[in-house]
Design a protein around this motif. Structure first.
Motif, short mmCIF file in Angstrom:
data_model
loop_
_atom_site.label_atom_id
_atom_site.label_comp_id
_atom_site.label_asym_id
_atom_site.label_seq_id
_atom_site.Cartn_x
_atom_site.Cartn_y
_atom_site.Cartn_z
N ASP A 468 0.85 -1.19 0.00
CA ASP A 468 0.00 0.00 0.00
C ASP A 468 0.89 1.24 0.00
OD1 ASP A 468 -2.45 1.46 2.26
OD2 ASP A 468 -2.11 1.70 0.11
N ALA A 469 1.50 1.50 -1.14
CA ALA A 469 2.40 2.65 -1.26
C ALA A 469 2.20 3.28 -2.64
CB ALA A 469 3.86 2.22 -1.07
N ASP A 470 2.43 4.58 -2.71
CA ASP A 470 2.27 5.33 -3.95
C ASP A 470 3.53 5.12 -4.80
OD1 ASP A 470 1.80 8.81 -4.89
OD2 ASP A 470 1.43 6.95 -5.96
N VAL A 471 3.53 4.05 -5.57
CA VAL A 471 4.69 3.69 -6.38
C VAL A 471 4.37 3.99 -7.84
CG1 VAL A 471 6.27 1.86 -7.06
CG2 VAL A 471 5.33 1.88 -4.76
N LYS A 472 5.25 4.74 -8.49
CA LYS A 472 5.10 5.07 -9.91
C LYS A 472 6.34 4.55 -10.65
CE LYS A 472 2.50 9.33 -9.01
NZ LYS A 472 2.68 9.31 -7.56
N GLU A 496 13.85 -4.10 -8.48
CA GLU A 496 13.53 -4.67 -7.17
C GLU A 496 14.29 -3.96 -6.06
OE1 GLU A 496 14.39 -8.81 -6.94
OE2 GLU A 496 14.29 -8.88 -4.78
N ASN A 497 15.58 -3.68 -6.30
CA ASN A 497 16.40 -2.98 -5.30
C ASN A 497 15.83 -1.58 -5.03
OD1 ASN A 497 19.17 -2.75 -3.81
ND2 ASN A 497 19.04 -0.93 -5.08
N SER A 498 15.46 -0.86 -6.11
CA SER A 498 14.88 0.48 -5.94
C SER A 498 13.58 0.42 -5.17
CB SER A 498 14.65 1.12 -7.31
OG SER A 498 15.87 1.36 -7.97
N LEU A 499 12.76 -0.59 -5.46
CA LEU A 499 11.45 -0.68 -4.82
C LEU A 499 11.56 -0.99 -3.33
CD1 LEU A 499 8.36 -0.79 -5.11
CD2 LEU A 499 8.60 -3.21 -5.67
N GLY A 509 7.13 6.79 -4.15
CA GLY A 509 8.12 7.45 -4.99
C GLY A 509 8.03 6.95 -6.42
N THR A 510 9.04 7.28 -7.22
CA THR A 510 9.04 6.98 -8.65
C THR A 510 10.32 6.24 -9.03
OG1 THR A 510 7.75 8.98 -9.07
CG2 THR A 510 8.87 7.98 -10.96
N VAL A 511 10.15 5.23 -9.85
CA VAL A 511 11.28 4.50 -10.44
C VAL A 511 11.31 4.83 -11.93
CG1 VAL A 511 12.33 2.26 -10.87
CG2 VAL A 511 11.08 2.66 -8.75
N ILE A 512 12.48 5.25 -12.44
CA ILE A 512 12.61 5.64 -13.84
C ILE A 512 13.62 4.70 -14.51
CG2 ILE A 512 13.24 7.48 -15.44
CD1 ILE A 512 12.52 9.49 -13.28
N SER A 578 24.38 7.35 -5.20
CA SER A 578 23.25 7.40 -4.28
C SER A 578 23.48 8.43 -3.19
CB SER A 578 23.01 6.02 -3.64
OG SER A 578 21.87 6.04 -2.81
N SER A 579 22.39 9.05 -2.75
CA SER A 579 22.42 9.99 -1.62
C SER A 579 21.03 10.02 -1.01
CB SER A 579 22.84 11.39 -2.08
OG SER A 579 21.85 11.97 -2.88
N LYS A 580 20.96 10.45 0.25
CA LYS A 580 19.67 10.53 0.93
C LYS A 580 18.77 11.58 0.30
CE LYS A 580 21.28 8.97 5.48
NZ LYS A 580 21.41 9.32 6.91
N GLU A 581 19.37 12.61 -0.27
CA GLU A 581 18.58 13.72 -0.78
C GLU A 581 17.96 13.42 -2.14
OE1 GLU A 581 20.80 17.28 -1.19
OE2 GLU A 581 19.04 18.51 -1.70
N PHE A 582 18.72 12.71 -3.01
CA PHE A 582 18.24 12.52 -4.38
C PHE A 582 17.86 11.08 -4.71
CE2 PHE A 582 19.15 16.74 -5.58
CZ PHE A 582 20.32 17.11 -4.93
N GLY A 583 18.16 10.11 -3.86
CA GLY A 583 17.81 8.73 -4.16
C GLY A 583 18.99 7.97 -4.74
#
Length: 598
Positions: A468-472, A496-499, A509-512, A578-583
């Motif tokens: 139940d998450a807003d995943v795009k 899978e790692n991003s999710l 969040g969004t995966v591109i 990777s960073s906490k601010e930008f993903g």
């Protein structure tokens, strides 16, 4: 004449039963339709509110991202050692000679040239005097007379965004549309002592700050505004030809997220800009538009109710006719018996009170036509016959009960599926089936990029049902890479790692996913705006070859990296930023080869 009267009476009963039955069902239908309409309207309002809230968040995020770009420009100039030296010298009272002034101007010109959205970047000393000898615009000859600069200077803030202005033009009494520039005032300080050395002014194009957000505003709100803490309008979107904005009229009228202006009611959505809380976004949606959609729902439900009523009338007529027809048959047989005839035994098509009536008439008719002994003998024979028939029917039913039961069960399941209209379950099963088909195929190790994208799409469809998450997810697949050959299931572990490690912990969040040609290579990247990978883990993440405990394939990043080395050698490997601010951003390069080529 008398013999025909019962038939007419029965026909009257038929009509009365149809009317009564139709009225009862019609009343029930009206109540049910009203209840369903109320539920649908409530659901629609909730969904509309959620969609609008998401769009407001999107507007906030887009504007915040632009403001953060301005802040990065600010901090890049603060960390510029050349600018630091000249600002310190100016503060010390030594002043800058012509050559030093030129060098300082060139540094600020570099900043302007590096960003297409910057109109100008200017330095100012602690007194507010512009330190750019090329600046001839009287708007910024000196900042000492600027109200906004004076307010900013007297605070401890590091930055301030001005009201829109017309820089570099000087226009008397300009409209808000003519004010195409927003000035960023930034405090310039010593990196070591944090002493204020001066100030920087970055004139940013207003269109780049609000451009993308304006499209969303036009498609969502009747009017929308962004105002600062003093109530000054920074941005507005209103209907064409309207002189006075609703923002100017709604002051003091807002109550519980609603406002009434000139007799028309509006829903009001407000949110402070996260990157700059001094600005607040306000959007208004007219109740007229909302009610227009609600009336469409009511119209559809009304049409459904009318159709249901017509169906009920026809069904009730057939049911009442089925009830009164046996009565008519009994009346006709009674008339024949009264004339001395021998009516045939009647058969009841239903198992209810009508059957009792028909059986009673058959018994009475048999008693009148036969003697008592003959009746007893006939009844015994009849009983033996009926027992034999019942046994035969029982054997027949027993031989048919299994297939008959299965048939009825399948029909029941089909009816339930059609009634529930569970399309999400069917889509999830289809997606899972496609993933199984791909993973269980052993006759090929390579597939096309388009097939791999389909696998990822099916994988994300399953995961969206699970969490139940807003995943795009977004796909940017250039045409010249669509048919490129790629190892099977090489991109899915990255998604899978991003999710699981980026998006789910953040709550959405969004995966591109992007593929592009770079010479004879195809660059594949998977990025997300999640929580990022901790620095202490990034160094060892490709060295640990432990299988992931989550996901569809149980393949970790280290395993993917090893597969790339195995297929293409050392030139193909994973790159992780990777960073906490930008993903997180993960990419790799593989040689380009059309799928199907030998």
């Amino acid at each position: 004449m008398k013999a025909k009267m019962p038939g007419k009476a029965s026909r009257h009963i038929n009509v009365r039963m149809t009317v009564y039955y139709s009225l009862v069902i019609a009343l029930f239908t009206i109540c049910l339709t009203a209840a369903i309409s109320t539920i649908l309207v409530s659901k629609w309002k909730d969904e509309m509110s959620k969609v609008v809230d998401q769009k407001v968040d999107l507007i906030n995020n887009q504007i915040s991202q632009e403001i953060k770009r301005l802040e990065k420009v600010h901090f890049s100039m603060v960390n510029n050692t050349v600018i630091q030296d000249y600002m310190k010298k100016e503060l010390s009272g030594g002043g800058l000679n012509e050559e030093e002034q030129e060098a300082l101007t060139r540094e600020f010109q570099k900043v302007k040239q590096s960003h297409a959205d910057i109109i100008s970047a200017l330095p100012a000393n602690v007194d507010g005097d512009i330190m750019d000898n090329r600046s001839t615009n009287t708007m910024y000859g000196s900042l000492t007379g600027s109200r906004e600069f004076s307010q900013f200077k007297n605070t401890q803030k590091l930055r301030h965004l001005s009201e829109p202005n017309t820089f570099p033009l000087e226009i008397q009494n300009p409209s808000l549309q003519e004010k195409g520039t927003v000035t960023y005032y930034g405090r310039y300080y010593d990196n070591e002592t944090y002493e204020t050395l001066g100030y920087i002014l970055v004139n940013w194009k207003k269109s780049s700050l609000f451009g993308d957000s304006g499209i969303i505003c036009e498609n969502t709100f009747q009017e929308s505004f962004i105002a600062d803490q003093n109530g000054a309008c920074i941005y507005e979107q209103k209907e064409a030809g309207q002189q006075e904005t609703l923002y100017q009229q709604m002051e003091g009228k807002l109550q519980n997220g609603k406002v009434t202006i000139d007799g028309e009611r509006y829903l009001v959505y407000q949110q402070s800009i996260s990157a700059y809380p001094e600005w607040k976004f306000t959007g208004l949606i007219s109740y007229k538009g909302i009610n227009r959609n609600l009336w469409q729902i009511y119209l559809v439900m009304f049409c459904i109710a009318v159709v249901m009523f017509l169906i009920v009338v026809m069904v009730s007529f057939r049911i009442s006719k089925g009830i009164t027809r046996p009565i008519q048959d009994v009346l006709g047989a009674m008339e024949q018996l009264g004339k001395g005839g021998e009516p045939k035994p009647l058969e009841a098509s239903t198992k209810d009170e009508i059957q009792v009536l028909v059986n009673g008439f058959n018994t009475m008719s048999s008693d009148i036509q036969n003697l008592k002994k003959q009746i007893i003998r006939d009844e015994e024979e009849k009983k033996d016959y009926e027992v034999a028939v019942m046994k035969s029917r029982l054997n027949l039913l027993q031989s048919q009960i299994n297939p008959h039961f299965i048939h009825n069960t399948l029909n029941t399941l089909k009816y339930m599926a059609q009634k529930e209209e569970n399309g999400e379950l069917a889509d999830t099963i289809t997606a899972f089936n496609m993933l199984l088909r791909t993973s269980m195929t052993t006759d090929k190790d390579y597939i096309s990029v388009s097939e791999e994208v389909d696998n990822i799409f099916n994988y994300m469809k399953i995961q969206k049902q699970r969490y139940d998450a807003d995943v795009k997810i977004r796909f940017i697949i250039l045409d010249d890479t669509d048919n490129a050959m790629i190892p099977k299931l090489i991109m899915q572990p990255l998604v899978e790692n991003s999710l699981f490690h980026g998006i789910i912990p953040k709550g959405g969040g969004t995966v591109i996913i992007t593929t592009a040609r770079e010479g004879g290579w195809v660059k594949v990247s998977v990025s997300d705006d999640g929580v990022g990978i901790p620095q202490e883990i990034q160094g060892n993440i490709l060295k640990e070859k432990k299988n992931s405990k989550r996901g569809y394939t149980n393949i970790g990043l280290a395993n993917v990296n090893e597969r790339l080395h195995l297929y293409y050698g050392e030139e193909s490997r994973l790159t992780i930023l990777s960073s906490k601010e930008f993903g997180t951003f993960i990419s790799f390069m593989i040689p380009y080869k059309e799928f199907g080529d030998e």
